[in-house]
Design an enzyme around this catalytic site. Structure first.
Site, short mmCIF file in Angstrom:
data_model
loop_
_atom_site.label_atom_id
_atom_site.label_comp_id
_atom_site.label_asym_id
_atom_site.label_seq_id
_atom_site.Cartn_x
_atom_site.Cartn_y
_atom_site.Cartn_z
N LYS A 290 -27.01 -16.33 39.08
CA LYS A 290 -26.16 -17.44 38.64
C LYS A 290 -24.69 -17.09 38.71
O LYS A 290 -23.85 -17.89 39.09
CB LYS A 290 -26.56 -17.82 37.21
CG LYS A 290 -25.79 -19.00 36.64
CD LYS A 290 -26.18 -20.26 37.36
CE LYS A 290 -25.33 -21.45 36.97
NZ LYS A 290 -25.40 -22.50 38.01
N GLU B 5 -22.79 -28.78 51.20
CA GLU B 5 -23.38 -28.56 49.88
C GLU B 5 -24.85 -28.98 49.86
O GLU B 5 -25.68 -28.32 49.24
CB GLU B 5 -22.56 -29.32 48.82
CG GLU B 5 -23.09 -29.29 47.40
CD GLU B 5 -23.23 -27.88 46.80
OE1 GLU B 5 -22.73 -26.90 47.37
OE2 GLU B 5 -23.88 -27.78 45.74
N ASN C 95 -24.16 -3.82 33.13
CA ASN C 95 -23.90 -4.77 34.22
C ASN C 95 -22.70 -4.25 34.97
O ASN C 95 -21.73 -3.81 34.36
CB ASN C 95 -23.52 -6.16 33.67
CG ASN C 95 -24.67 -6.84 32.98
OD1 ASN C 95 -25.80 -6.40 33.06
ND2 ASN C 95 -24.35 -7.93 32.29
N GLY C 96 -22.73 -4.35 36.30
CA GLY C 96 -21.57 -3.92 37.08
C GLY C 96 -21.94 -2.77 38.00
O GLY C 96 -23.13 -2.49 38.22
N TRP D 26 -30.47 -7.71 37.92
CA TRP D 26 -30.33 -8.15 39.32
C TRP D 26 -29.85 -6.92 40.06
O TRP D 26 -28.71 -6.48 39.88
CB TRP D 26 -29.29 -9.28 39.40
CG TRP D 26 -29.16 -9.94 40.73
CD1 TRP D 26 -29.86 -11.02 41.18
CD2 TRP D 26 -28.24 -9.60 41.79
NE1 TRP D 26 -29.44 -11.36 42.45
CE2 TRP D 26 -28.45 -10.50 42.85
CE3 TRP D 26 -27.27 -8.61 41.95
CZ2 TRP D 26 -27.73 -10.46 44.03
CZ3 TRP D 26 -26.54 -8.57 43.13
CH2 TRP D 26 -26.78 -9.49 44.15
N HIS E 293 -21.81 -29.46 69.86
CA HIS E 293 -21.37 -28.16 70.35
C HIS E 293 -22.30 -27.04 69.90
O HIS E 293 -21.83 -25.95 69.58
CB HIS E 293 -19.93 -27.90 69.88
CG HIS E 293 -18.99 -28.97 70.33
ND1 HIS E 293 -18.54 -29.08 71.63
CD2 HIS E 293 -18.45 -30.02 69.66
CE1 HIS E 293 -17.75 -30.12 71.74
NE2 HIS E 293 -17.68 -30.71 70.56
N CYS F 123 -26.61 -9.44 35.78
CA CYS F 123 -27.66 -9.02 34.86
C CYS F 123 -27.35 -9.61 33.49
O CYS F 123 -26.27 -10.14 33.25
CB CYS F 123 -27.71 -7.51 34.76
SG CYS F 123 -27.66 -6.68 36.34
N ARG G 117 -29.64 -15.18 34.89
CA ARG G 117 -28.57 -14.33 35.43
C ARG G 117 -29.12 -13.20 36.31
O ARG G 117 -28.37 -12.53 37.01
CB ARG G 117 -27.79 -13.69 34.28
CG ARG G 117 -26.98 -14.73 33.56
CD ARG G 117 -26.11 -14.08 32.54
NE ARG G 117 -24.97 -14.93 32.32
CZ ARG G 117 -23.78 -14.71 32.82
NH1 ARG G 117 -23.54 -13.67 33.56
NH2 ARG G 117 -22.80 -15.54 32.56
N GLU H 123 -30.94 -22.64 49.21
CA GLU H 123 -31.00 -21.80 48.00
C GLU H 123 -32.35 -21.86 47.31
O GLU H 123 -32.87 -20.85 46.88
CB GLU H 123 -29.95 -22.28 46.98
CG GLU H 123 -28.55 -21.80 47.24
CD GLU H 123 -27.57 -22.33 46.18
OE1 GLU H 123 -26.77 -21.55 45.68
OE2 GLU H 123 -27.61 -23.55 45.86
N LYS I 252 -27.82 -26.40 48.93
CA LYS I 252 -28.82 -26.63 47.87
C LYS I 252 -30.22 -26.39 48.41
O LYS I 252 -31.04 -25.74 47.78
CB LYS I 252 -28.75 -28.07 47.35
CG LYS I 252 -27.65 -28.43 46.40
CD LYS I 252 -27.70 -27.79 45.04
CE LYS I 252 -27.10 -26.46 44.96
NZ LYS I 252 -25.78 -26.11 45.06
C1 G6P Z 1 -23.45 -17.82 42.86
C2 G6P Z 1 -24.28 -18.99 42.37
C3 G6P Z 1 -23.75 -20.29 42.99
C4 G6P Z 1 -22.28 -20.46 42.68
C5 G6P Z 1 -21.47 -19.24 43.12
C6 G6P Z 1 -20.05 -19.30 42.58
O1 G6P Z 1 -23.67 -17.64 44.22
O2 G6P Z 1 -25.64 -18.81 42.71
O3 G6P Z 1 -24.47 -21.40 42.45
O4 G6P Z 1 -21.80 -21.59 43.32
O5 G6P Z 1 -22.05 -18.04 42.62
O6 G6P Z 1 -20.12 -19.23 41.18
P1 G6P Z 1 -18.99 -19.74 40.20
O7 G6P Z 1 -19.51 -19.44 38.83
O8 G6P Z 1 -17.75 -18.96 40.54
O9 G6P Z 1 -18.80 -21.20 40.44
#
Ligand code: G6P
Length: 608
Positions: free
Chosen positions: A603, A481, A100-101, A74, A504, A2, A27, A488, A485
């Site tokens: 994020k 990756e 937050n938390g 969030w 497999h 958040c 965030r 996501e 992407k």
């Molecule tokens: C969240 C974000 C990802 C990121 C991951 C780890 O899931 O949406 O984009 O890779 O956290 O975040 P960090 O800040 O530790 O790289």
């Protein structure tokens, strides 16, 4: 997760707070709210949905106020409804709080408060904290917060205001970042410096267990145990330009295109050609200490974990050091074997991911030297690690990580060649790697100049329901990756697989509707990958190949080819990922998805 902003000063608070939470919208963005202190008491407005919904409610507001707090959420406890949105107030509507938390013992505290006659209105853990502060209040807001927090288990970054103390915000931190902004005749609190960069770049980072009392012309910091702390003011290096879109449609597209610059920044001043050695002074380790390392443990989450997997290939091949890559969320729960000759690398863009931080703390507790590969300066991992390397990628706002990933990979390449030079890599080999590293940013530029070609491929496949991504060797994590992407931001189901492993299981899914992205570079596994491509083609799968410039033959064997320039084999992920980022971006845009704020994601994940 958040976002929190608080303002106290001579100006109108509402526009400052609204701009602040908009800067933090990346965030968390499922509901938002604001509490303003006015002469007639607290004025609270909340709305479910993105911040624009809150803006609509406030459009005709004439409330005059110079202090307040705001939040973009969030959801963890309680659905993202207007009622559950922050700020939360106590029963007397005198105290408002944003949080937050997670308050882990909120059920016990809730029963206690109900037994004392309090009425609980929402499903959130945050309301319980607001009510508990009221219960503890005996005339001093900071003391009430301190007493309440002494009864709380869990994590929090909070900002609290009260109509009884109109010139004060009380803020506190435990496991969820919080920063004081030191302005001229005005002060701020926020969960992220970008919320206050419009007004000040002087900040004080709170540590866990600290409480700040902030007024318009002063602030003081104490611990939860009431020990006085001298606040250290630091200057933030980020600029406003860096946190704005700069003419691009989305932050993600801007950040993809920034990569030539961010990669240059990551290596700038760090490559010593004469000695063929990267210089990473922040590691705080001497050459003889680097030689003693017997094992490297990499821990991270999400995209950073994928970068870590590439690090494993680099470290094992260049430095011959055994390396294991651990999901940070799993690491602590499987009794890892800690050997003091190991080195832990915690990789995190934000430097705040709760699991990565906890994994690093666990390793440190067992005497393991722990380094942070972190982008956000002053973040918790950056401050608590024993050393590390800043990524210098600048603020990354798009939720799907792009430029931080390539900066992580280039940083891991430097660490691996440094460790390699301490062992078997010769000066000449070291110099060759440095030469290749220096060429990478302009090669990325070259790939980006062909973005139109990727967009045309996206046009053809954006309606697909599934995608498969295949790679081998060091390009297997790139397949992971690429798939991450796509899923996501476009919500298409996508899986990354080692190319040979396709036989497999995933091969059962292949038919004429299945696009398969294959990284098929001219390297020692090229022929094997070509066989895997033949297996896909003979089942009518559509192949989009990422190939090495000059490989004209591949064009006849696949449906589409995207070429990338030649580089040193172990550095190819820095190039092969670029078209995959663009492909995900264009597909998501064509599907009408909210690229920068994908549903359900955040994020920075500051809860476990
Ligand atoms: C969240 C974000 C990802 C990121 C991951 C780890 O899931 O949406 O984009 O890779 O956290 O975040 P960090 O800040 O530790 O790289």
């Amino acid at each position: 997760m958040c976002g929190i902003v608080g303002y106290v000063g001579p100006k109108q608070a509402q526009p400052i707070l609204m701009k602040g939470i908009k800067r933090l919208e990346y965030r968390g963005y499922d509901s938002a709210g604001i509490a303003l202190l006015t002469d007639s008491g607290l004025f609270v407005t909340k709305a479910a949905g993105k911040i624009i919904e809150l803006e609509k409610l406030l459009a005709n507001s004439t409330v005059q106020s110079n202090r307040g707090i705001a939040h973009t959420r969030w959801a963890t406890h309680g659905e993202p409804t207007t009622l559950n949105a922050h700020p939360h107030t106590d029963n007397t509507d005198e105290i408002a709080l944003v949080h937050n938390g997670i308050i882990e013992n909120y059920r016990t505290l809730k029963s206690f408060l109900i037994s004392k006659g309090y009425t609980i209105q929402t499903e959130t853990d945050t309301e319980i904290l607001a009510q508990l502060i009221r219960f503890c209040y005996k005339g001093d807001l900071t003391e009430a917060v301190r007493e309440a927090l002494n009864q709380v288990e869990g994590t929090y970054g909070i900002a609290v205001i009260s109509s009884e103390h109109p010139d004060t915000i009380v803020a506190a931190r435990m496991g969820s970042p919080l920063v004081i902004g030191d302005g001229d005749g005005e002060n701020f609190v926020a969960s992220d410096v970008s919320a206050m960069l419009d007004h000040t770049n002087r900040v004080v980072y709170l540590d866990d267990g600290e409480i700040a009392t902030v007024t318009s012309d002063s602030y003081s910091v104490t611990t939860i145990q009431n020990v006085k702390i001298s606040p250290q003011v630091e200057e933030v290096g980020w600029t406003l330009d860096e946190i704005e879109k700069g003419g691009y449609d989305h932050f993600m597209l801007k950040e993809i295109h920034e990569q030539p610059t961010t990669l240059r920044n990551a290596i700038r001043g760090r490559l010593n050609f004469e000695e063929g050695i990267p210089r990473l002074n922040g590691l705080n380790l001497q050459y003889d200490e680097l030689r003693e390392i017997k094992k490297v443990i990499i821990t991270a989450c999400g995209t950073s974990w994928n970068a870590g997997l590439i690090g494993e290939y680099l470290l094992e091949e260049l430095a011959r050091v055994p390396c294991e890559v651990e999901y940070a969320s799993e690491f602590r729960y499987r009794s890892p074997i800690f050997d003091p000759s190991s080195l832990l690398l915690a990789i995190s863009q934000s430097g705040e991911t709760a699991d990565t931080l906890a994994a690093m703390r666990e390793a440190q507790k067992h005497g393991i030297t722990s380094l942070g590969l972190v982008n956000v300066v002053g973040s918790t991992i950056a401050r608590e690690s024993d050393g590390g390397v800043y990524l210098h990628a600048g603020p990354e706002i798009g939720v799907a990580s792009t430029k931080a990933f390539t900066s992580q990979v280039i940083t891991l390449s430097m660490i691996a060649s440094l460790l390699g030079r301490m062992r078997m890599v010769s000066v000449q080999q070291g110099q060759e790697i440095i030469q290749y590293l220096e060429d990478i940013p302009s090669q990325v530029e070259q790939i980006l100049s062909n973005a139109d070609q990727v967009e045309a491929i996206a046009e053809q496949y954006h309606k697909a329901d599934n995608f498969l991504y295949l790679g081998r060797g060091i390009n297997f994590p790139v397949a992971l990756e690429g798939a991450l992407k796509l899923k996501e931001i476009s919500y298409i189901h996508a899986e990354g697989y080692p190319a040979a492993e396709m036989k497999h299981g995933p091969i059962a899914l292949i038919d004429e509707n299945m696009p398969v992205v294959v990284i098929a570079l001219k390297d020692p596994v090229y022929d094997k990958v070509m066989s895997n491509i033949a297996e896909v083609r003979s089942r009518n799968g559509k192949v989009i190949a990422i190939a090495t410039e000059g490989d004209t033959e591949i064009a006849e064997k696949v449906n589409h080819v995207i070429y990338i320039p030649k580089t040193y084999r172990l550095l190819t992920p820095l190039l092969s990922i670029i078209p995959l980022q663009l492909l995900a971006y264009y597909i998501a845009v064509k599907r009408g998805c909210h690229v920068d704020q994908p549903r359900n994601l955040a994020k920075s994940v500051t809860v476990e």
